[in-house]
Motif scaffolding. Structure first.
Motif, PDB file in Angstrom:
ATOM      1  N   TRP A 134       0.836  -1.208   0.000  1.00 52.21           N
ATOM      2  CA  TRP A 134       0.000   0.000   0.000  1.00 52.21           C
ATOM      3  C   TRP A 134       0.866   1.252   0.000  1.00 52.21           C
ATOM      4  O   TRP A 134       0.603   2.202  -0.749  1.00 52.21           O
ATOM      5  CB  TRP A 134      -0.915  -0.010   1.228  1.00 52.21           C
ATOM      6  CG  TRP A 134      -1.727   1.236   1.361  1.00 52.21           C
ATOM      7  CD1 TRP A 134      -2.918   1.523   0.767  1.00 52.21           C
ATOM      8  CD2 TRP A 134      -1.392   2.408   2.128  1.00 52.21           C
ATOM      9  NE1 TRP A 134      -3.348   2.783   1.109  1.00 52.21           N
ATOM     10  CE2 TRP A 134      -2.423   3.356   1.946  1.00 52.21           C
ATOM     11  CE3 TRP A 134      -0.305   2.746   2.948  1.00 52.21           C
ATOM     12  CZ2 TRP A 134      -2.413   4.597   2.559  1.00 52.21           C
ATOM     13  CZ3 TRP A 134      -0.291   3.987   3.548  1.00 52.21           C
ATOM     14  CH2 TRP A 134      -1.342   4.898   3.358  1.00 52.21           C
ATOM     15  N   ALA A 135       1.918   1.279   0.821  1.00 52.22           N
ATOM     16  CA  ALA A 135       2.784   2.457   0.896  1.00 52.22           C
ATOM     17  C   ALA A 135       3.495   2.690  -0.437  1.00 52.22           C
ATOM     18  O   ALA A 135       3.638   3.829  -0.894  1.00 52.22           O
ATOM     19  CB  ALA A 135       3.810   2.284   2.016  1.00 52.22           C
ATOM     20  N   ARG A 137       2.426   1.725  -3.462  1.00 53.30           N
ATOM     21  CA  ARG A 137       1.446   2.178  -4.469  1.00 53.30           C
ATOM     22  C   ARG A 137       1.039   3.627  -4.242  1.00 53.30           C
ATOM     23  O   ARG A 137       0.848   4.385  -5.202  1.00 53.30           O
ATOM     24  CB  ARG A 137       0.217   1.265  -4.429  1.00 53.30           C
ATOM     25  CG  ARG A 137       0.482  -0.130  -4.990  1.00 53.30           C
ATOM     26  CD  ARG A 137      -0.809  -0.905  -5.170  1.00 53.30           C
ATOM     27  NE  ARG A 137      -1.463  -1.177  -3.897  1.00 53.30           N
ATOM     28  CZ  ARG A 137      -1.206  -2.231  -3.136  1.00 53.30           C
ATOM     29  NH1 ARG A 137      -0.302  -3.130  -3.507  1.00 53.30           N
ATOM     30  NH2 ARG A 137      -1.853  -2.427  -2.001  1.00 53.30           N
ATOM     31  N   GLU A 138       0.908   4.022  -2.980  1.00 53.90           N
ATOM     32  CA  GLU A 138       0.559   5.425  -2.696  1.00 53.90           C
ATOM     33  C   GLU A 138       1.651   6.365  -3.208  1.00 53.90           C
ATOM     34  O   GLU A 138       1.362   7.422  -3.787  1.00 53.90           O
ATOM     35  CB  GLU A 138       0.363   5.618  -1.190  1.00 53.90           C
ATOM     36  CG  GLU A 138      -0.090   7.030  -0.837  1.00 53.90           C
ATOM     37  CD  GLU A 138      -0.101   7.276   0.665  1.00 53.90           C
ATOM     38  OE1 GLU A 138      -1.056   7.895   1.151  1.00 53.90           O
ATOM     39  OE2 GLU A 138       0.851   6.858   1.344  1.00 53.90           O
ATOM     40  N   SER A 139       2.917   5.970  -3.029  1.00 47.89           N
ATOM     41  CA  SER A 139       4.017   6.808  -3.513  1.00 47.89           C
ATOM     42  C   SER A 139       4.006   6.895  -5.032  1.00 47.89           C
ATOM     43  O   SER A 139       4.281   7.956  -5.613  1.00 47.89           O
ATOM     44  CB  SER A 139       5.357   6.248  -3.019  1.00 47.89           C
ATOM     45  OG  SER A 139       5.457   6.372  -1.609  1.00 47.89           O
ATOM     46  N   GLN A 141       1.348   6.712  -6.937  1.00 48.14           N
ATOM     47  CA  GLN A 141       0.249   7.613  -7.297  1.00 48.14           C
ATOM     48  C   GLN A 141       0.665   9.074  -7.148  1.00 48.14           C
ATOM     49  O   GLN A 141       0.303   9.928  -7.972  1.00 48.14           O
ATOM     50  CB  GLN A 141      -0.965   7.303  -6.435  1.00 48.14           C
ATOM     51  CG  GLN A 141      -1.642   5.989  -6.794  1.00 48.14           C
ATOM     52  CD  GLN A 141      -2.723   5.590  -5.816  1.00 48.14           C
ATOM     53  OE1 GLN A 141      -3.005   6.303  -4.855  1.00 48.14           O
ATOM     54  NE2 GLN A 141      -3.336   4.435  -6.042  1.00 48.14           N
ATOM     55  N   LEU A 142       1.439   9.386  -6.102  1.00 49.30           N
ATOM     56  CA  LEU A 142       1.953  10.747  -5.934  1.00 49.30           C
ATOM     57  C   LEU A 142       2.863  11.133  -7.099  1.00 49.30           C
ATOM     58  O   LEU A 142       2.767  12.239  -7.649  1.00 49.30           O
ATOM     59  CB  LEU A 142       2.734  10.848  -4.618  1.00 49.30           C
ATOM     60  CG  LEU A 142       1.930  11.076  -3.347  1.00 49.30           C
ATOM     61  CD1 LEU A 142       2.854  11.048  -2.142  1.00 49.30           C
ATOM     62  CD2 LEU A 142       1.192  12.406  -3.403  1.00 49.30           C
ATOM     63  N   GLN A 240       2.569  16.075   4.684  1.00 48.15           N
ATOM     64  CA  GLN A 240       3.454  15.120   5.337  1.00 48.15           C
ATOM     65  C   GLN A 240       4.337  15.843   6.352  1.00 48.15           C
ATOM     66  O   GLN A 240       5.556  15.817   6.293  1.00 48.15           O
ATOM     67  CB  GLN A 240       4.309  14.399   4.291  1.00 48.15           C
ATOM     68  CG  GLN A 240       3.459  13.572   3.330  1.00 48.15           C
ATOM     69  CD  GLN A 240       4.252  13.041   2.170  1.00 48.15           C
ATOM     70  OE1 GLN A 240       5.306  13.562   1.832  1.00 48.15           O
ATOM     71  NE2 GLN A 240       3.750  11.998   1.537  1.00 48.15           N
TER      72      GLN A 240
END
Length: 599
Positions: A134-135, A137-139, A141-142, A240
């Motif tokens: 998840w971490a 994939r989130e990066s 997407q950013l 962040q």
């Protein structure tokens, strides 16, 4: 006969080495290492021991085997190998089912950004590791939002004729159809790499200079695009707030013990960005001191992973720093924090560890109930700690695959799963397939090279069970053995348990927690077998389909599948597309196209 520790210690040298404590029935109780074997082993046989867990282990010792090595480093390597192979009952073990994901920038003129697990290859850039998918994939997407890099597979990229939806929503600049030059795309990639490395300040400066330059040459559309990217980046950084302002890699390790559970919560900071955390629960840690649990984690986790620049932990001490330096073979800063950001990281990790322990305690209570009821239903002397289950899968005898799945502790342990390709039998002979997989699996157990299960489940009835019983008898193994026969119309809840010792078959109530546990393990064995079988069958059919075409051998088949991402991609390709594959001329491309389309 009681173990004579005094006589044994007189034979032990004061040298570095590894020791194995052996109990009844050749059970490996514990594997450890020592710089001085005699001094370390003598500490186990004192009048007072600090841990009830260790005292219980020492009472079961019937023999101690030692292996001398030349150095502490060799002892560490051998100890880790034996722990992974033998899974000793009293060692603190960390089960990490999956490798940690990275973000990968592929090679070539137009690199793609992807999540990745596995060995790292030259020619590609990697960022991480990340604590979970998840971490990562989130990066990604950013990065897509900020720098619009492609995420598609190379086979898709090479064969597109128009931009995809990601280009329309401003998540990709569509290099597949020439919407961006190689030089412009390279700049996007470099800024993304700096961002992932924590060099956000450099990215902001670069974007600011480019925006001002575009404004000065009156290219207001480009200036507005860069302004929007700057605002998006600054918004991300503002959100962040817990991130470090330094380009550094930090691992935050918190060890908490509560409600009979010990949790090591690992949080990761890469390039100054906090990437989230992962709670880990060691096996066989009952009664262990938190610092011993942390030592075990450090030894096992970093054996094949890179060390960070710093380690923050709630158990920081000079002794721990010395231990880390020995493992890493270089100085690593180990501390309990040195500022507000460090304290915030530690507080977050401790809070997440407490939440994970509470959730685990609720699930653990259910698992304990299931295991206790299972032991009572099957007349086992104690609840099983390790359950292994076998299943066979094939289609009319084609591509037979056997699975072995493992329940260990409080749940399934995928890192211990194994698949076996069955060869040399009459197609469709399930009994022969079961004999082969059990022989291959339990030869290693009989030789002491694999952990011994407390219960073996066979997905099948009386016939399969009789085969299993003969295999174990030939290998000299006595293991509780139960067959799980499917009920009428294969309806869940109607399974019958068949025993190898002559007991009458047993049908548990559909609401029985013990039956639910058996169903969970059996269903997982079936799933693991059938997915392996389908993959093997598909590979065999794909290979034969292409290689049956005149002129297509193994080398050209491999090139075609790589170019188009599989057989479906080859089928969709035109003759012109096929001609672009190395080794495929127009005549062969036409032959291939005709064969695949029935012409």
């Amino acid at each position: 006969m009681k173990f004579d520790a005094s006589a044994f210690l007189q034979t032990v040298p004061e040298s570095p080495g590894v020791y194995r404590m052996i109990g009844a029935d050749e059970t490996v109780l514990y594997v450890g290492k020592a710089k001085n074997l005699r001094r370390r082993l003598a500490s186990y046989f004192r009048a007072r021991l600090p841990s009830p867990r260790i005292a219980l282990m020492v009472r079961q010792i019937e023999r101690v085997d030692i292996s001398l090595v030349r150095s502490e480093a060799e002892a560490l390597i051998l100890e880790n190998h034996l722990i992974k192979t033998l899974a000793p009952r009293y060692n603190i073990l960390f089960r990490d089912d999956k490798s940690y994901p990275y973000i990968r920038l592929t090679g070539g003129d137009f690199p793609a950004i992807q999540t990745y697990r596995g060995a790292l290859h030259k020619g590609e850039r990697y960022f991480g590791p990340y604590p979970n998918g998840w971490a990562a994939r989130e990066s990604i997407q950013l990065v897509q939002k900020l720098f619009e890099l492609r995420t598609c597979a190379d086979s898709v990229f090479r064969n597109r004729s128009r931009p995809c939806l990601l280009h329309q929503i401003h998540r990709c600049t569509a290099p597949c159809v020439g919407k961006v030059s190689a030089e412009e795309y390279r700049q996007q990639v470099e800024m993304a790499a700096r961002f992932l490395s924590g060099k956000s300040t450099e990215v902001i400066e670069t974007l600011t200079v480019a925006m001002n330059a575009a404004s000065e040459r009156l290219d207001f559309e480009e200036a507005a695009r860069l302004r929007d990217r700057l605002r998006a980046l600054q918004s991300v950084l503002h959100q962040q707030a817990v991130d470090s302002r330094r380009d550094e890699d930090v691992d935050i390790l918190v060890v908490l013990a509560h409600a009979g559970l010990v949790c090591v919560n690992l949080a990761m900071v890469r390039g100054g960005r906090h990437l989230g955390d992962r709670p880990l629960f060691p096996q066989q840690a009952e009664g262990a001191e938190p610092v011993d649990v942390l030592h075990a984690f450090l030894e096992q986790h970093y054996q094949d992973r890179p060390w960070p620049d710093r380690i923050l932990t709630n158990l920081a001490s000079p002794e721990l720093a010395e231990f880390v330096e020995f493992l890493a073979e270089r100085p690593i800063a180990v501390s309990a924090g040195r500022g507000a950001t460090d304290r915030a990281w530690l507080e977050m990790a401790e809070a997440n560890a407490r939440v994970a322990i509470e959730a685990r305690a609720r699930g653990g209570e259910r698992a304990r109930t299931q295991l206790q009821e299972l032991a009572a239903a099957l007349d086992l002397p104690e609840p099983p700690r390790r359950i292994e289950c076998f299943d066979i899968s094939h289609t009319m005898g084609e591509a037979t695959v056997a699975s072995c799945v493992v329940w260990e502790g409080e749940g399934m342990n995928p890192s211990q799963y194994r698949r076996y390709h069955i060869e040399g039998i009459t197609p469709g002979d399930d009994y022969a397939a079961m004999r082969q997989v059990l022989t291959r699996r339990y030869e290693r157990v009989a030789e002491g090279e694999a952990p011994r299960p407390d219960l073996v489940l066979i997905d099948g009835g009386k016939g399969q069970l009789e085969v299993a019983a003969r295999v174990l008898d030939e290998l000299g193994l006595e293991l509780p053995l139960v067959g799980v026969a499917k009920g009428e119309a294969r309806k869940p809840g109607l399974e019958t348990l068949v025993f190898a010792d002559g007991r009458a078959p047993l049908q548990l109530p559909p609401s029985s927690p013990a039956l639910h546990l058996i169903q969970t393990v059996r269903d997982e064995a079936h799933r693991f077998a059938i997915t392996g079988h389908r993959a093997r069958r598909a590979k065999a059919r794909t290979g034969s389909r292409l290689e049956d075409i005149p002129g297509i051998g193994p080398k050209r088949r491999k090139a075609l599948l790589a170019a188009f991402g599989g057989l479906d991609g080859v089928k969709e390709a035109t003759v012109e597309d096929l001609c672009r594959v190395p080794g495929i001329d127009r005549q062969l491309a036409q032959t291939l196209y005709n064969a695949l389309h029935g012409h």
